[in-house]
Design an enzyme around this catalytic site. Structure first.
Site, PDB file in Angstrom:
ATOM      1  N   LEU A  44     -33.528  25.473 -15.102  1.00  0.00           N
ATOM      2  CA  LEU A  44     -33.279  26.691 -14.339  1.00  0.00           C
ATOM      3  C   LEU A  44     -31.819  26.861 -13.972  1.00  0.00           C
ATOM      4  O   LEU A  44     -31.357  27.979 -13.734  1.00  0.00           O
ATOM      5  CB  LEU A  44     -34.123  26.678 -13.055  1.00  0.00           C
ATOM      6  CG  LEU A  44     -35.632  26.571 -13.249  1.00  0.00           C
ATOM      7  CD1 LEU A  44     -36.328  26.467 -11.891  1.00  0.00           C
ATOM      8  CD2 LEU A  44     -36.155  27.776 -14.020  1.00  0.00           C
ATOM      9  N   GLY A  45     -31.089  25.755 -13.897  1.00  0.00           N
ATOM     10  CA  GLY A  45     -29.685  25.844 -13.513  1.00  0.00           C
ATOM     11  C   GLY A  45     -29.071  24.462 -13.421  1.00  0.00           C
ATOM     12  O   GLY A  45     -29.733  23.445 -13.605  1.00  0.00           O
TER      13      GLY A  45
ATOM     14  N   GLY B 181     -25.573  22.186 -11.412  1.00  0.00           N
ATOM     15  CA  GLY B 181     -24.512  22.180 -10.413  1.00  0.00           C
ATOM     16  C   GLY B 181     -23.712  20.903 -10.530  1.00  0.00           C
ATOM     17  O   GLY B 181     -23.841  20.153 -11.508  1.00  0.00           O
TER      18      GLY B 181
ATOM     19  N   PHE C 174     -24.033  18.210  -8.963  1.00  0.00           N
ATOM     20  CA  PHE C 174     -24.852  17.007  -8.839  1.00  0.00           C
ATOM     21  C   PHE C 174     -25.637  16.714 -10.120  1.00  0.00           C
ATOM     22  O   PHE C 174     -25.958  15.576 -10.439  1.00  0.00           O
ATOM     23  CB  PHE C 174     -25.852  17.151  -7.684  1.00  0.00           C
ATOM     24  CG  PHE C 174     -26.913  18.170  -7.969  1.00  0.00           C
ATOM     25  CD1 PHE C 174     -28.099  17.799  -8.587  1.00  0.00           C
ATOM     26  CD2 PHE C 174     -26.709  19.496  -7.658  1.00  0.00           C
ATOM     27  CE1 PHE C 174     -29.062  18.743  -8.885  1.00  0.00           C
ATOM     28  CE2 PHE C 174     -27.671  20.443  -7.956  1.00  0.00           C
ATOM     29  CZ  PHE C 174     -28.848  20.070  -8.568  1.00  0.00           C
ATOM     30  N   GLY C 175     -26.024  17.778 -10.868  1.00  0.00           N
ATOM     31  CA  GLY C 175     -26.883  17.602 -12.030  1.00  0.00           C
ATOM     32  C   GLY C 175     -27.578  18.884 -12.414  1.00  0.00           C
ATOM     33  O   GLY C 175     -26.942  19.942 -12.475  1.00  0.00           O
TER      34      GLY C 175
ATOM     35  N   LYS D  19     -35.091  18.392  -9.431  1.00  0.00           N
ATOM     36  CA  LYS D  19     -33.651  18.195  -9.522  1.00  0.00           C
ATOM     37  C   LYS D  19     -33.381  16.820 -10.126  1.00  0.00           C
ATOM     38  O   LYS D  19     -33.989  15.824  -9.728  1.00  0.00           O
ATOM     39  CB  LYS D  19     -33.011  18.301  -8.136  1.00  0.00           C
ATOM     40  CG  LYS D  19     -33.187  19.664  -7.490  1.00  0.00           C
ATOM     41  CD  LYS D  19     -32.586  19.726  -6.096  1.00  0.00           C
ATOM     42  CE  LYS D  19     -31.093  19.890  -6.130  1.00  0.00           C
ATOM     43  NZ  LYS D  19     -30.530  20.206  -4.787  1.00  0.00           N
TER      44      LYS D  19
ATOM     45  N   ASP E 125     -22.281  23.291   3.283  1.00  0.00           N
ATOM     46  CA  ASP E 125     -22.089  24.071   2.053  1.00  0.00           C
ATOM     47  C   ASP E 125     -22.863  25.378   2.158  1.00  0.00           C
ATOM     48  O   ASP E 125     -23.747  25.676   1.343  1.00  0.00           O
ATOM     49  CB  ASP E 125     -22.524  23.282   0.823  1.00  0.00           C
ATOM     50  CG  ASP E 125     -22.043  23.936  -0.479  1.00  0.00           C
ATOM     51  OD1 ASP E 125     -21.114  24.777  -0.413  1.00  0.00           O
ATOM     52  OD2 ASP E 125     -22.577  23.603  -1.550  1.00  0.00           O
TER      53      ASP E 125
END
Length: 333
Positions: A21-22, A24, A26-27, A44, A138
């Site tokens: 799905l996406g 970032g 981090f992973g 995740k 964040d």
């Protein structure tokens, strides 16, 4: 360098991994499925190879586990955490659109009535997180997501990879000369200045986010720079130089007053969350909407929705608590 593909099955086969799905810093985030419970989930993945510290998913799992003890509304439920080969894997409930998704669907701007509803829920989420002694650090539209089905109007605060404890028995000490943590567009001025973050910085970042929703852009967006250091410096200088009267011009004054109050807080100050929310609840009485789900992007029949939880006077870790005993009343912290 791209990450290797994560495993297709995790947690002893309880969850299958279907589609990315996406991604970032981090992973990666993938859509998964628990066939035993007929449940769609978000997974995740963080690649642990070559890392000896700063594993964000392990930290996020600790925060989600702490939240799970009280199951507050507006936080995704942690379903599993496991290590599969080189990957840390965090499984949580699937959510819907982010505020960023909704913003783009509305042409890059939200109306003031919609921002009033967003402000109330975002402040309730950050107040609750702060009550656990934790900062988010964040704040950005991508980190607020709506639920699904009967919680399509409930804003969830997500992504605690950069979060940090600010209170353990006492308030953390203020440090200086730190690197910026968070997203530069929304970060507080003090975060840009390298000052240790506290509750005030999450609140100021929410104010910047709300103004971005109203304006469509911020004066410090799109600044050209050759290096990240130069870009961050230019953003900080523009934030410092832009009067709030100018930033918030042509919009209801509650948004300006909110930022004035957030920026006036000292490092260890206990924010008055009720007073901050009241700025927007008073404005809501003037301009609407009256319904909790009255966002400009939620139209038509929505069915039976889960009522929003309204928790007043959430206890912060530095509040004084009165305890009555047979010998009288004493005060403890």
């Amino acid at each position: 360098m791209s990450l290797p593909k994560p495993p297709s099955s995790i947690a002893n086969g309880d969850y299958t991994v279907e589609k990315m799905l996406g991604a970032g810093c981090f992973g990666q985030v993938w859509r998964g499925w628990n066939r035993n419970k007929d449940l769609q989930v978000a997974v995740k993945f963080e690649d642990n190879q070559g890392k000896s510290s700063s594993l964000q998913l392990h930290h996020e799992q600790e925060v989600l586990s702490l939240l799970a003890n009280t199951s507050p509304q507006g936080f995704a439920k942690l379903l599993a955490f496991t290590v599969e080969g080189r990957f840390s894997c965090l499984v949580m409930e699937m959510l819907g659109f982010s505020l960023e998704d909704r913003l783009q669907g509305c042409g890059g701007k939200f109306s003031a009535p919609t921002c009033v509803l967003i402000a109330d829920q975002c402040l309730r989420r950050i107040e609750y997180l702060h009550s656990l002694g934790i900062l988010h650090r964040d704040i950005k539209p991508e980190n607020f997501m709506f639920g699904v089905k009967n919680r399509i109007h409930v804003i969830h605060l997500i992504d605690f990879g950069l979060s940090k404890r600010y209170y353990e028995g006492r308030h953390a000490a203020m440090r200086t000369n730190l690197s910026l943590t968070g997203t530069a567009r929304y970060a507080s001025i003090n975060a840009h200045r390298g000052i240790e973050q506290s509750r005030r910085d999450d609140l100021e970042a929410i104010g910047h986010m709300l103004m971005c929703f109203l304006r469509g852009t911020l004066p410090w967006s799109g600044l050209q720079a050759k290096t990240q250091e130069e870009k961050y410096r230019k953003i900080r200088e523009k934030k410092e130089q832009t009067p709030l009267e100018e930033l918030c011009a042509d919009f209801p004054d509650a948004f300006r007053v909110y930022l004035v109050k957030a920026r006036a807080l000292q490092f260890t100050d206990r924010p008055d969350y009720n007073a901050l929310r009241k700025l927007f609840s008073d404005l809501r009485q003037e301009i609407g909407p009256q319904e909790d789900h009255g966002f400009q992007f939620l139209k038509g029949s929505l069915g039976s929705l889960e009522p929003l939880e309204i928790k007043e006077d959430v206890v912060q870790p530095d509040d004084q608590i009165e305890v009555k005993s047979s010998s009288g009343c004493c005060t403890i912290s």
